[in-house]
Scaffold this motif. Structure first.
Motif: not given
Length: 687
Positions: A455, A555, A557, A570, A573
């Motif tokens: 992230r 983190s 998603v 997300a 990414q």
């Protein structure tokens, strides 16, 4: 095709129509068939079935009289009990020992791992009751030149059922498959492989040949050195070095003595060599002065007391477009001290200190080499990417996300499994050649893995025009953005339709990542504070990860089976991040090994305490690596840099999307201007 399979196919008339069938007696046919692997038997059965069975109209499976049911789950349970193996292909067969098996039917496990396969018992043959057997398959893919996907299935296991089953229903029950399991013995997200077992995947055939080609020229050199050492004829480090091919720094010293030891070259390699890393601003220098700091906190870890590994604090300045070291502070333990947090004596060195400055730079190079091998290379690329590879293989089957990620996640668990004994562990090379003990290495790796998150990641900005690595990293990051955006534009709807697989992928990632790690120094100076000296773009969000108790490093998603606003971006990414580290970042750190770690006296993993301490001339044999470790280091550095297979442009297995190949080829000249040959960028981590 094996010789046995080829002979049998010919005997049965299953090869090319113009081929002359071989003549074999029934007993010999049975013997040849029995010698085949399960996959080869399936191939024979598929080819033979339509030739020995009369053509029939396609039947509605719901009208078939019999059904086989069951459920597939992972071998290891989750916190709530069994974990379903969703969307695996399941085939039902009739075993016929000594003869081709009969295919009865197929199906897929549902989201909870359940399957039901309807079949006709008559397909087992006239007068034959079926001997039931299940076969399990995972999806594979290749791309055609136009970008279309060609799907295939790879057999991963089987389960025998009853012989001569005469009923119309059989329940195989809950079947546990040891499929891409997590190793419970390590806090890191590592694949579980039993001592006698093998990983659930294999290297591409060409990779073995590439390894043999790379290692052959130097294997005999290393063996000769080790034999000489055992015979008491130990060669000097200079002699060892001369036996290997000439490295970059050796050539530089031959052509211009002192050039590879100068301050300018020191700064250049920290920017653009295999050591290339994040350059934080020096927090002690006003913001209008371009000054940087690198800090290696080795005193936090257990050491062997034999090698010297001080804390290293390097301060640098940008002068006339070049980054130059201006101060090095060493936190030196007493010789023999092993405990984490041992008392240290801090000594400061500047260019005015002459020979002591050169010795301090050598220690800093050694420190950067060890940090690169454990951090930039092994931790951030190998072990970091492995955690995404395990989660992807466990969960991505129907989701087209598999086509985007899997080419870059294959084989990493294989090379990491080798590294677990070869590089780390009680007898690993890093354990033997550096000051860190096995426990020290484990602690360092856990801290490193606790600092990696997808992230918010983006390559840091260049600190100067000559920062070629940072320019190339940003160029590659933009290229990946185009590639990932185009993929989601084409397949985004299908990705969302199979979002449950994304959720399980995300859940596995988070659950098995280590707790986030933020050192005391950063906790005191960054979270919730204005810290313009700290480069945030490549780091996890310390304002989030410094919480107590610490959250997981990776983190999530998503937390739902349906994408929420922002979650598709997300996921894009995350994909961009994983591909970046599996390709460009690993290639940069790995391919420069021979340039930056191809001379023992220039850079190594550990210097020893000598009678005169450690701040001595390079030639002191008491401080330099031991001869056996020296030849191993040169062998490893050459092997890592020269083994090249699985490259993006070569696309040897046709599994990389052609778009990525063309995007990279179109920017070849831009990368070449930054000193990077795009033909050397790997598509995955397999070395």
């Amino acid at each position: 095709m094996s010789r046995a399979l080829s002979r049998l196919m010919s005997a049965l008339g299953l090869e090319a129509q113009d081929a002359e069938p071989a003549l074999l007696e029934p007993a010999e046919l049975a013997r040849w068939y029995a010698s085949l692997s399960p996959e080869e038997r399936v191939a024979v059965s598929r080819e033979l079935a339509p030739r020995v069975r009369a053509p029939r109209a396609t039947r509605d499976p719901s009208t078939l009289p019999a059904v086989a049911t069951g459920r597939l789950v992972f071998e290891q349970d989750g916190p709530q009990g069994p974990l379903p193996l969703h969307h695996l292909k399941v085939e039902l067969w009739d075993r016929d020992p000594g003869a081709p098996d009969d295919f009865l039917g197929e199906g897929f496990t549902d989201g909870d791992g359940h399957f039901a396969i309807r079949y006709d018992p008559a397909d087992a043959g006239i007068g034959d009751l079926p001997d039931l057997e299940l076969c399990f398959f995972e999806p594979q893919h290749t791309f055609r030149k136009d970008g279309r996907v060609v799907e295939a299935w790879r057999r991963i296991g089987s389960q025998r059922g009853p012989d001569d089953h005469g009923g119309l229903h059989y329940d195989f029950g809950t079947l546990r498959l040891p499929y891409w399991e997590y190793d419970p013995a390590t806090p890191l997200a590592r694949l579980f492989v039993t001592e006698e077992g093998t990983p659930p995947t294999a290297y591409a055939p060409g990779r073995s040949l590439a390894m043999l080609k790379a290692v052959s020229p130097i294997e005999l050199i290393k063996r000769q050195h080790l034999l000489q050492i055992r015979l008491g004829q130990t060669p000097s480090v200079a002699r060892l070095q001369a036996d290997y091919p000439e490295s970059m720094t050796v050539r530089m010293e031959r052509e211009a003595p002192g050039s590879s030891r100068g301050d300018a070259f020191f700064g250049e390699r920290l920017l653009n060599g295999m050591f290339a890393t994040v350059m934080d601003r020096d927090p002690e220098v006003p913001g209008d002065v371009c000054a940087f700091r690198l800090y290696f906190p080795w005193n936090a870890y257990e050491q062997d007391g034999i090698h010297c590994l001080p804390d290293v604090d390097v301060r640098l300045r940008l002068v006339d477009g070049r980054v130059l070291p201006v101060r090095i502070v060493l936190g030196l333990r007493e010789p023999g001290a092993t405990a984490p947090g041992s008392p240290v004596t801090r000594r400061t060195f500047t260019p005015e200190d002459g020979a002591s400055w050169e010795a301090a730079k050598r220690i800093a190079r050694m420190s950067a080499t060890l940090d690169t091998e454990l951090g930039n290379h092994l931790g951030q690329c190998h072990f970091n990417v492995e955690q995404y590879a395990i989660a992807a293989h466990r969960n991505l089957r129907r989701n087209p996300l598999r086509w985007l990620l899997m080419p870059h996640l294959r084989e990493v668990v294989l090379i990491n499994h080798s590294a677990s004994g070869f590089l780390v562990g009680p007898n690993g090379y890093i354990t033997r050649a550096s000051a860190l003990t096995e426990r020290g290495i484990e602690a360092r790796l856990q801290h490193l893995m606790g600092s990696y998150d997808w992230r918010g990641f983006a390559p840091a900005a260049p600190v100067c025009e000559g920062h070629r690595y940072a320019h190339a990293a940003q160029l590659f990051w933009r290229l990946l953005g185009e590639h990932v955006d185009a993929f989601f534009a084409e397949h985004g709807g299908a990705v969302e339709a199979e979002w449950r697989e994304v959720r399980r992928f995300s859940d596995d990632l988070v659950a098995h990542s280590v707790p986030a790690f933020v050192c005391r120094y950063l906790r005191a100076r960054v979270p919730g504070k204005d810290a313009p000296w700290f480069v945030r773009s490549e780091r996890m969000d310390l304002d989030v990860k410094a919480a107590e108790p610490p959250p997981r490093a990776v983190s999530a998603v998503t937390h739902t089976d349906v994408p929420q606003p922002g979650e598709l971006d997300a996921l894009k990414q995350l994909c961009r991040y994983v591909i970046f580290f599996a390709t460009f970042r690993h290639a940069w750190a790995n391919n420069l090994q021979w340039e930056d770690a191809g001379e023992v006296l220039y850079a190594c993993l550990g210097l020893r305490w000598g009678k005169g301490g450690v701040l001595v001339a390079e030639e002191d044999p008491e401080v330099a690596p031991a001869p056996d470790e020296a030849t191993e280091m040169l062998w490893i550095s050459w092997m890592l840099s020269k083994t090249n297979y699985g490259l993006i442009l070569a696309n040897e297995e046709d599994d990389v999307h052609p778009r990525l190949v063309e995007l990279l080829r179109a920017r070849a000249a831009e990368f070449a201007a930054l000193g990077l040959d795009v033909r050397t960028i790997s598509s995955r981590i397999n070395i």
